[in-house]
Design a protein around this motif. Structure first.
Motif, PDB file in Angstrom:
ATOM      1  N   ARG A  49       0.818  -1.215   0.000  1.00  0.00           N
ATOM      2  CA  ARG A  49       0.000   0.000   0.000  1.00  0.00           C
ATOM      3  C   ARG A  49       0.851   1.264   0.000  1.00  0.00           C
ATOM      4  O   ARG A  49       0.541   2.229  -0.698  1.00  0.00           O
ATOM      5  CB  ARG A  49      -0.912  -0.013   1.223  1.00  0.00           C
ATOM      6  CG  ARG A  49      -1.962   1.091   1.214  1.00  0.00           C
ATOM      7  CD  ARG A  49      -2.916   0.917   2.370  1.00  0.00           C
ATOM      8  NE  ARG A  49      -3.974   1.908   2.316  1.00  0.00           N
ATOM      9  CZ  ARG A  49      -4.955   1.998   3.201  1.00  0.00           C
ATOM     10  NH1 ARG A  49      -5.003   1.122   4.211  1.00  0.00           N
ATOM     11  NH2 ARG A  49      -5.888   2.924   3.092  1.00  0.00           N
TER      12      ARG A  49
ATOM     13  N   LEU B 147       0.441   3.993  -2.949  1.00  0.00           N
ATOM     14  CA  LEU B 147      -0.050   5.338  -2.647  1.00  0.00           C
ATOM     15  C   LEU B 147       0.982   6.395  -3.014  1.00  0.00           C
ATOM     16  O   LEU B 147       0.621   7.490  -3.475  1.00  0.00           O
ATOM     17  CB  LEU B 147      -0.401   5.435  -1.163  1.00  0.00           C
ATOM     18  CG  LEU B 147      -1.612   4.603  -0.706  1.00  0.00           C
ATOM     19  CD1 LEU B 147      -1.844   4.769   0.789  1.00  0.00           C
ATOM     20  CD2 LEU B 147      -2.869   5.010  -1.483  1.00  0.00           C
ATOM     21  N   ALA B 148       2.248   6.093  -2.814  1.00  0.00           N
ATOM     22  CA  ALA B 148       3.291   7.047  -3.189  1.00  0.00           C
ATOM     23  C   ALA B 148       3.308   7.282  -4.697  1.00  0.00           C
ATOM     24  O   ALA B 148       3.446   8.422  -5.163  1.00  0.00           O
ATOM     25  CB  ALA B 148       4.649   6.548  -2.717  1.00  0.00           C
TER      26      ALA B 148
ATOM     27  N   LEU C 210       0.732   6.863  -6.757  1.00  0.00           N
ATOM     28  CA  LEU C 210      -0.480   7.597  -7.117  1.00  0.00           C
ATOM     29  C   LEU C 210      -0.360   9.072  -6.770  1.00  0.00           C
ATOM     30  O   LEU C 210      -0.781   9.949  -7.546  1.00  0.00           O
ATOM     31  CB  LEU C 210      -1.691   6.981  -6.409  1.00  0.00           C
ATOM     32  CG  LEU C 210      -2.100   5.572  -6.862  1.00  0.00           C
ATOM     33  CD1 LEU C 210      -3.252   5.046  -6.012  1.00  0.00           C
ATOM     34  CD2 LEU C 210      -2.484   5.578  -8.337  1.00  0.00           C
ATOM     35  N   ALA C 211       0.200   9.367  -5.607  1.00  0.00           N
ATOM     36  CA  ALA C 211       0.373  10.765  -5.212  1.00  0.00           C
ATOM     37  C   ALA C 211       1.312  11.490  -6.167  1.00  0.00           C
ATOM     38  O   ALA C 211       1.098  12.654  -6.515  1.00  0.00           O
ATOM     39  CB  ALA C 211       0.902  10.834  -3.779  1.00  0.00           C
ATOM     40  N   ARG C 212       2.342  10.779  -6.593  1.00  0.00           N
ATOM     41  CA  ARG C 212       3.285  11.407  -7.524  1.00  0.00           C
ATOM     42  C   ARG C 212       2.636  11.648  -8.878  1.00  0.00           C
ATOM     43  O   ARG C 212       2.909  12.661  -9.540  1.00  0.00           O
ATOM     44  CB  ARG C 212       4.507  10.507  -7.677  1.00  0.00           C
ATOM     45  CG  ARG C 212       5.648  11.138  -8.436  1.00  0.00           C
ATOM     46  CD  ARG C 212       6.899  10.295  -8.332  1.00  0.00           C
ATOM     47  NE  ARG C 212       8.030  10.943  -8.972  1.00  0.00           N
ATOM     48  CZ  ARG C 212       9.257  10.464  -8.976  1.00  0.00           C
ATOM     49  NH1 ARG C 212       9.507   9.308  -8.364  1.00  0.00           N
ATOM     50  NH2 ARG C 212      10.230  11.111  -9.581  1.00  0.00           N
TER      51      ARG C 212
ATOM     52  N   ARG D 241      -0.516  12.275  -9.392  1.00  0.00           N
ATOM     53  CA  ARG D 241      -1.503  13.361  -9.289  1.00  0.00           C
ATOM     54  C   ARG D 241      -0.866  14.722  -9.070  1.00  0.00           C
ATOM     55  O   ARG D 241      -1.530  15.746  -9.158  1.00  0.00           O
ATOM     56  CB  ARG D 241      -2.443  13.068  -8.118  1.00  0.00           C
ATOM     57  CG  ARG D 241      -3.341  11.855  -8.337  1.00  0.00           C
ATOM     58  CD  ARG D 241      -4.087  11.539  -7.063  1.00  0.00           C
ATOM     59  NE  ARG D 241      -4.889  10.331  -7.211  1.00  0.00           N
ATOM     60  CZ  ARG D 241      -5.437   9.679  -6.182  1.00  0.00           C
ATOM     61  NH1 ARG D 241      -5.251  10.142  -4.953  1.00  0.00           N
ATOM     62  NH2 ARG D 241      -6.132   8.588  -6.384  1.00  0.00           N
ATOM     63  N   ARG D 242       0.434  14.743  -8.729  1.00  0.00           N
ATOM     64  CA  ARG D 242       1.096  16.007  -8.431  1.00  0.00           C
ATOM     65  C   ARG D 242       1.077  16.892  -9.661  1.00  0.00           C
ATOM     66  O   ARG D 242       1.413  16.451 -10.772  1.00  0.00           O
ATOM     67  CB  ARG D 242       2.538  15.738  -8.004  1.00  0.00           C
ATOM     68  CG  ARG D 242       3.264  16.947  -7.429  1.00  0.00           C
ATOM     69  CD  ARG D 242       4.645  16.529  -6.986  1.00  0.00           C
ATOM     70  NE  ARG D 242       4.574  15.430  -6.022  1.00  0.00           N
ATOM     71  CZ  ARG D 242       5.600  14.650  -5.720  1.00  0.00           C
ATOM     72  NH1 ARG D 242       6.759  14.833  -6.332  1.00  0.00           N
ATOM     73  NH2 ARG D 242       5.468  13.680  -4.830  1.00  0.00           N
TER      74      ARG D 242
END
Length: 577
Positions: A551, A555-556, A558-560, A562-563
């Motif tokens: 996870r 999540l890392a 996905l966050a990258r 979306r940045r």
């Protein structure tokens, strides 16, 4: 339980139950190597060089299959390869690391506690390296002189025993350089030097490839045996200069002859570690022994299957290779809580990587074997036989990863050296806990042999692989219990819960990958499609099930993704004047 483990310590060494004694608080610099930046860099360097070594090893196996196929000649060489196959894990990754990484870690702790005085690291080297060289030379000579008896013992049904004897005498040379390489690598890793130890398998496989490419026509499989000997010499040679440089840069101004009072060697502590490593490698002996009575080529199928299966273990082994000195240093400083936390994290990360590889092998084994080996003398029948063994082997890979993680801190509790001021009576004798891993491994071997004898007449090589998988799983379960008895209080619910989530994601990924492979025709497309499916399903379900090891990275990423895109300096400047 954790507090008791901290307080009930003896002067004999970290983690030993016995006489009460205040435990020194860990020094700040003891924890410095455990910083995430250091571990990430060390893992990156080790992973890159180990991947290069694994790639060359794969090329080596491809050439063996291409030049010699799977027949009585390769069977003879692989029986001879039992010597370096046993010596390499024993003297490089297993026993030597179990013994010397904790020993050098304790020497480094003493160096920090006593900055003005004889260097414990130099003293440890002087007291252990000469004896090691003498023992290695004796073992090498014994293996060479006893080659006929060794071949008869390992593979009594071999079709060409004389070729195996010749190759065994050549490969017996590897015992000395393997032992030296393992000793020097352990010393360097304990001092946070990872680059040189990581390059040794690159040098090893380069030596094999050089002889294999140049001599396979003239010497046959003997060229591979000579390559193994040359590669082992290159392994040791590449570590000598970095090791000597470390000793020279750490030279102390005070060099009085009283240096021997820093650390004292414990001869009896060698025995449980060596016995465990030998029993661990005995699984290979069992397979060669039972496989020699099956049709020619069976030992070769088992070997190729093991090589492919072990690729899934590479990343997990890299994790514990990098973190083992961190665990050993924490335990030498008395911080069992930090050691426990690191072991729990290692168990989760190793399981995630191995279960992902296991799912891939279960789904794509025939495509992988055909892609890698099916050419030259290695035909479709060999592909089917090897793929069947791989799929059975895969069920034991998670247990192998767990053993690799758990046994290292277990032996840190009982280092091969003790402080000179520790009482001899408590510091030098062994207890039943010291021999617990040997008993666990022996029970696993009994299961392996019993199932092998029972299943081999009906199922052949897959029956041998099944015995291996069940036996190693029994050993892993026993070692988890032994680690807790040793004083490292694993939070069992946390560990097993994380393993269960990863296992569920792996099973689903293997099923989805198997379905995807059926839609492809060529081995390359099947491996790529199956691998992509396994990776996506494992990542999605692992994150959904709450497996922290999956996870977090998902999540890392996905966050990258979306940045928002940051404008470059050129994009940020106004147009025109």
């Amino acid at each position: 339980m954790e507090r008791a483990a901290h307080d009930d310590r003896s002067a004999a060494g970290p983690g030993r139950p016995g006489r009460h004694r205040p435990v020194p608080a860990p020094r700040a610099d003891t924890d410095a190597p455990s910083r995430s930046g250091f571990l990430a860099k060390a893992f990156g360097v080790t992973a890159l060089l180990s991947a290069a070594g694994s790639g060359l090893g794969l090329l080596r196996d491809l050439l063996l299959a291409r030049y010699f196929g799977a027949n009585q000649g390769t069977d003879a060489f692989l029986v001879a390869w039992t010597v370096p196959e046993t010596a390499a894990p024993l003297l490089i990754e297993d026993a030597m690391a179990f013994l010397m990484v904790p020993a050098f870690s304790l020497a480094l702790v003493l160096r920090e506690e006593r900055p003005h005085g004889p260097d414990p690291v130099r003293q440890l080297t002087r007291s252990t390296l000469p004896w090691l060289l003498l023992a290695l030379c004796a073992l090498s000579a014994t293996a060479a002189l006893g080659a006929p008896q060794l071949v008869e013992l390992i593979a009594p049904g071999l079709a060409d025993p004389q070729l195996a004897v010749t190759c065994t005498r050549i490969t017996a040379i590897t015992v000395v350089p393997f032992g030296v390489a393992g000793y020097l690598a352990a010393a360097l890793r304990a001092q946070a030097a990872y680059t040189a130890p990581a390059v040794i398998y690159v040098m090893y496989n380069l030596g094999i490839l050089a002889l294999l490419l140049s001599g396979h026509r003239l010497l046959g499989v003997r060229s591979a045996a000579l390559g193994v000997a040359l590669g082992s010499l290159l392994m040791a040679g590449v570590l000598v200069v970095p090791f000597v440089r470390r000793l020279r840069t750490r030279r102390r101004t005070a060099r009085q002859r009283g240096a021997g009072r820093g650390l004292v060697l414990i001869p009896l502590a060698l025995l449980p570690v060596a016995a465990f490593s030998l029993t661990r490698q005995s699984q290979v002996f069992i397979e060669r022994f039972l496989g020699s009575g099956l049709p020619p080529g069976t030992i070769s199928h088992l070997n190729y299957a093991a090589k492919v299966s072990q690729l899934a273990m590479t990343s997990a082994i890299l994790i514990v290779t990098v973190t083992f000195p961190v665990v050993a240093r924490a335990m030498a400083a008395g911080d069992l809580a930090a050691a426990r936390d690191r072991v729990e994290k290692d168990l989760g990360q190793a399981a995630a990587l191995v279960l992902l590889g296991t799912a891939f092998l279960l789904a794509c084994a025939p495509a992988v074997v055909a892609l890698l080996f099916q050419r030259g003398a290695f035909g479709p029948a060999d592909t089917d036989a090897t793929a069947a063994v791989i799929r059975v082997y895969s069920f034991g890979l998670p247990a192998q990863a767990m053993i690799g993680v758990m046994v290292r801190p277990y032996f840190c509790v009982r280092p091969v050296v003790r402080r000179a001021e520790a009482p001899r009576a408590e510091g030098d004798r062994t207890t039943w806990l010291d021999w617990y891993p040997v008993g666990a491994m022996t029970l696993g071997l009994v299961v392996t042999f019993g199932l092998g004898v029972t299943l081999t007449p009906r199922f052949g090589a897959p029956g041998l692989a099944a015995g291996n998988a069940v036996g190693i799983t029994c050993t892993a379960a026993l070692l988890m219990r032994g680690l807790m008895l040793r004083g490292i209080a694993l939070r069992l619910g946390l560990v097993l819960g994380g393993q269960a989530r990863l296992l569920a994601a792996s099973i689903a990924a293997a099923g989805a990958g198997s379905l995807a492979v059926r839609t492809a025709t060529a081995p390359l497309s099947a491996a790529l499609l199956g691998g992509a499916t396994v990776l996506l399903v494992f990542a999605a379900l692992g994150a959904l099930f709450g497996a922290a090891e999956v996870r977090g990275p998902v999540l890392a990423l996905l966050a990258r993704a979306r940045r928002p895109h940051a404008p470059s300096p050129a994009e940020g400047k106004p147009h025109g004047r």
